[in-house]
Each structure stands twice: as structure tokens, then as C-alpha cells.
Design a protein around this motif. Structure first.
Motif, PDB file in Angstrom:
ATOM      1  N   THR A 198       0.830  -1.199   0.000  1.00 50.58           N
ATOM      2  CA  THR A 198       0.000   0.000   0.000  1.00 50.58           C
ATOM      3  C   THR A 198       0.861   1.244   0.000  1.00 50.58           C
ATOM      4  OG1 THR A 198      -1.863   1.079   1.085  1.00 50.58           O
ATOM      5  CG2 THR A 198      -0.154   0.158   2.514  1.00 50.58           C
TER       6      THR A 198
ATOM      7  N   ALA B 143      -1.743   5.222   4.029  1.00 49.20           N
ATOM      8  CA  ALA B 143      -2.537   4.245   4.772  1.00 49.20           C
ATOM      9  C   ALA B 143      -2.423   4.476   6.278  1.00 49.20           C
ATOM     10  CB  ALA B 143      -2.082   2.834   4.430  1.00 49.20           C
ATOM     11  N   ASN B 144      -3.518   4.199   6.984  1.00 48.86           N
ATOM     12  CA  ASN B 144      -3.492   4.193   8.440  1.00 48.86           C
ATOM     13  C   ASN B 144      -2.858   2.899   8.927  1.00 48.86           C
ATOM     14  OD1 ASN B 144      -4.929   6.686   8.888  1.00 48.86           O
ATOM     15  ND2 ASN B 144      -6.774   5.617   8.188  1.00 48.86           N
TER      16      ASN B 144
ATOM     17  N   THR C  52      -4.764   0.245   6.638  1.00 46.51           N
ATOM     18  CA  THR C  52      -6.092   0.465   6.074  1.00 46.51           C
ATOM     19  C   THR C  52      -6.166   1.802   5.330  1.00 46.51           C
ATOM     20  OG1 THR C  52      -7.039   1.674   7.960  1.00 46.51           O
ATOM     21  CG2 THR C  52      -7.046  -0.738   8.088  1.00 46.51           C
ATOM     22  N   ILE C  53      -7.098   1.860   4.403  1.00 45.63           N
ATOM     23  CA  ILE C  53      -7.451   3.112   3.734  1.00 45.63           C
ATOM     24  C   ILE C  53      -8.968   3.173   3.685  1.00 45.63           C
ATOM     25  CG2 ILE C  53      -7.377   4.423   1.583  1.00 45.63           C
ATOM     26  CD1 ILE C  53      -4.665   3.217   0.982  1.00 45.63           C
ATOM     27  N   ASN C  54      -9.541   4.272   4.188  1.00 43.00           N
ATOM     28  CA  ASN C  54     -10.997   4.437   4.222  1.00 43.00           C
ATOM     29  C   ASN C  54     -11.689   3.251   4.901  1.00 43.00           C
ATOM     30  OD1 ASN C  54     -10.803   6.892   2.802  1.00 43.00           O
ATOM     31  ND2 ASN C  54     -10.807   5.815   0.832  1.00 43.00           N
ATOM     32  N   SER C  55     -11.132   2.843   6.042  1.00 43.84           N
ATOM     33  CA  SER C  55     -11.702   1.753   6.854  1.00 43.84           C
ATOM     34  C   SER C  55     -11.767   0.427   6.106  1.00 43.84           C
ATOM     35  CB  SER C  55     -13.097   2.131   7.371  1.00 43.84           C
ATOM     36  OG  SER C  55     -13.019   3.249   8.228  1.00 43.84           O
ATOM     37  N   LYS C  56     -10.825   0.228   5.207  1.00 45.48           N
ATOM     38  CA  LYS C  56     -10.704  -1.044   4.502  1.00 45.48           C
ATOM     39  C   LYS C  56      -9.272  -1.551   4.630  1.00 45.48           C
ATOM     40  CE  LYS C  56     -14.271   0.017   1.058  1.00 45.48           C
ATOM     41  NZ  LYS C  56     -14.576   0.155  -0.384  1.00 45.48           N
TER      42      LYS C  56
ATOM     43  N   GLU D  60     -14.118  -7.859   0.408  1.00 44.00           N
ATOM     44  CA  GLU D  60     -15.183  -7.479   1.332  1.00 44.00           C
ATOM     45  C   GLU D  60     -16.503  -8.107   0.919  1.00 44.00           C
ATOM     46  OE1 GLU D  60     -15.632  -3.400   2.168  1.00 44.00           O
ATOM     47  OE2 GLU D  60     -13.691  -3.242   3.188  1.00 44.00           O
TER      48      GLU D  60
ATOM     49  N   SER E 167     -12.810   4.144  16.589  1.00 48.20           N
ATOM     50  CA  SER E 167     -12.045   5.335  16.220  1.00 48.20           C
ATOM     51  C   SER E 167     -10.538   5.102  16.246  1.00 48.20           C
ATOM     52  CB  SER E 167     -12.402   6.498  17.147  1.00 48.20           C
ATOM     53  OG  SER E 167     -12.120   6.147  18.498  1.00 48.20           O
TER      54      SER E 167
ATOM     55  N   LYS F 298      -4.521   1.893  16.603  1.00 47.32           N
ATOM     56  CA  LYS F 298      -4.022   2.824  15.617  1.00 47.32           C
ATOM     57  C   LYS F 298      -2.759   3.526  16.124  1.00 47.32           C
ATOM     58  CE  LYS F 298      -5.804   6.407  12.508  1.00 47.32           C
ATOM     59  NZ  LYS F 298      -6.978   7.260  12.198  1.00 47.32           N
TER      60      LYS F 298
END
Length: 223
Positions: free
Chosen positions: A40, A44-45, A80-84, A143, A173, A222
């Protein structure tokens, strides 16, 4: 009378064996050739595994008995990106194998056998001195509703195979929780052949099921 008792025991053994063989096929994660690992971008988170809350439950079975236990997850990062989920991996501490259904000498004996601490039995199962860690690396995430299919490379005893399993993924969160459905892997795909009737002949009812049932829970914060 003795013949009748013997016949009853034999029938029960056969029924139990048939049920064990049938149940171990349920949710079997078929092992395939290893695939390229998902990557990624820097946006990304990142989530770091919480070791105290992350583990793998396992179940192994023979025709007339089964054993359960846990293995610790040593470390892990999920991105993750956008909760994915887009990529990730975690390291499994094979030295942490625990048996949860036995106590005392039986518990210690089985744990030592699984870890390869018993003299002359080092390679029967996991040989944690030579292979202290296993690992899982995500290759794709598909998904679905309400569950997600996670596919990745599972390395055990230095052998890397690609598997997939359904999982429920929960976001807060600052946390992600990944909980897989119970799923089966065939241990012989990773060279764990001890007591396998698909490898050895004339085992009778002394075999150990090829499939090991796994259930993964990974909790990550996170960062």
C-alpha cells in the motif's frame, strides 16, 4: 457378553472416526502456492497488534478425543485506507503453544510433544527450536456482507502456502478487531506428517486428523 461389548466399542469407534473425518473438512482453507504480498501507499493508516488481546485458538483431534489450546501472536501491523484493510502481516510465537483441555503431567507432556521438546520427537509436530515463529501475510482482502474473506500466505516450519478464511472486521475510532470463523488447515501441507493416515499405512484408529482447526483474533491499535 464380551463379544457384544467389543462390537459396541468397535461400532462407536467407526462412527466417531467417520464424524471426525467429516467435521475436519468443514471450512477447510485449501493451501495453494504462495502469492505476492499486498502493498500500500504511505497514506494508509497503521494499526499495531495488541499482544495481550491477540491470539490463535487451535483444535486437534483423534478418532476418540480432541485437544484444544492457544498460540500467541507476537507482533503485527495492519494497514487500512478508508476503513478497509489493504495490507498487513503478523508473527506467531510457536514457542507459546498452550494446551487448554488438560492439566498436570498430561498438559506438560502434550505441550512438549507439540513443541518438539521430547527426545526423539523433535520433528513430530512444530520443532519450535528450529522454527520458533510462524507468520501470516495478507495478499488480498475481499469485502463481503457481513463478513470479509482474507487471503494470505501462511508460513509454518519454513513452508509458505496461500490460504483464505472468512473473518469479521470491526473498526472503532482507534482500534481494529479481526475475528476469523473457525477454519481448518491440512497440517501435511506444511510437512507435519506425524500420525497422518494420508501419509502412513496401517495406523488403524491410532491416526491423528490431518486438519487443525484455527480461530484467529487480532486486536490492533491505531498508531
Amino acid at each position: 457378553m464380551k463379544k457384544q461389548i467389543y462390537s459396541t466399542i468397535t461400532i462407536l469407534t467407526l462412527i466417531t472416526t467417520m464424524l471426525a473425518c467429516k467435521s475436519e473438512k468443514k471450512n477447510e482453507a485449501k493451501a495453494k502456492a504462495a502469492q505476492p504480498v499486498a502493498t500500500t501507499t504511505s497514506i494508509a493508516n497503521k494499526y499495531k497488534a495488541v499482544i495481550t488481546d491477540s491470539h490463535i485458538k487451535w483444535t486437534g483431534a483423534k478418532p476418540l478425543e480432541k485437544h484444544t489450546g492457544t498460540i500467541a501472536i507476537e507482533s503485527g501491523i495492519i494497514k487500512t485506507i478508508n476503513s478497509k484493510i489493504v495490507s498487513g502481516s503478523f508473527l506467531i510465537d510457536m514457542r507459546s503453544i498452550i494446551v487448554t483441555d488438560l492439566k498436570g503431567k498430561q498438559k506438560k507432556g502434550l505441550e512438549e510433544h507439540l513443541k518438539g521438546f521430547s527426545e526423539g520427537k523433535e520433528d513430530h509436530f512444530f520443532n519450535v527450536v528450529k522454527y520458533p515463529n510462524a507468520a501470516f501475510e495478507i495478499t488480498t482482502v475481499t469485502e463481503n456482507t457481513p463478513q470479509t474473506l482474507i487471503q494470505g500466505n501462511l508460513t509454518i516450519r519454513g513452508i509458505k502456502k496461500n490460504i483464505s478464511f472468512p473473518a469479521t472486521i470491526a473498526f472503532t475510532s482507534d482500534k481494529i478487531i479481526i475475528t476469523s470463523d473457525p477454519f481448518a488447515i491440512n497440517r501435511t501441507d506444511w510437512g507435519i506428517n506425524y500420525g497422518s493416515k494420508s501419509i502412513f499405512d496401517n495406523l488403524g484408529d491410532k491416526f491423528i486428523n490431518d486438519n487443525i482447526i484455527l480461530e484467529i483474533q487480532l486486536v490492533a491499535n491505531k498508531i
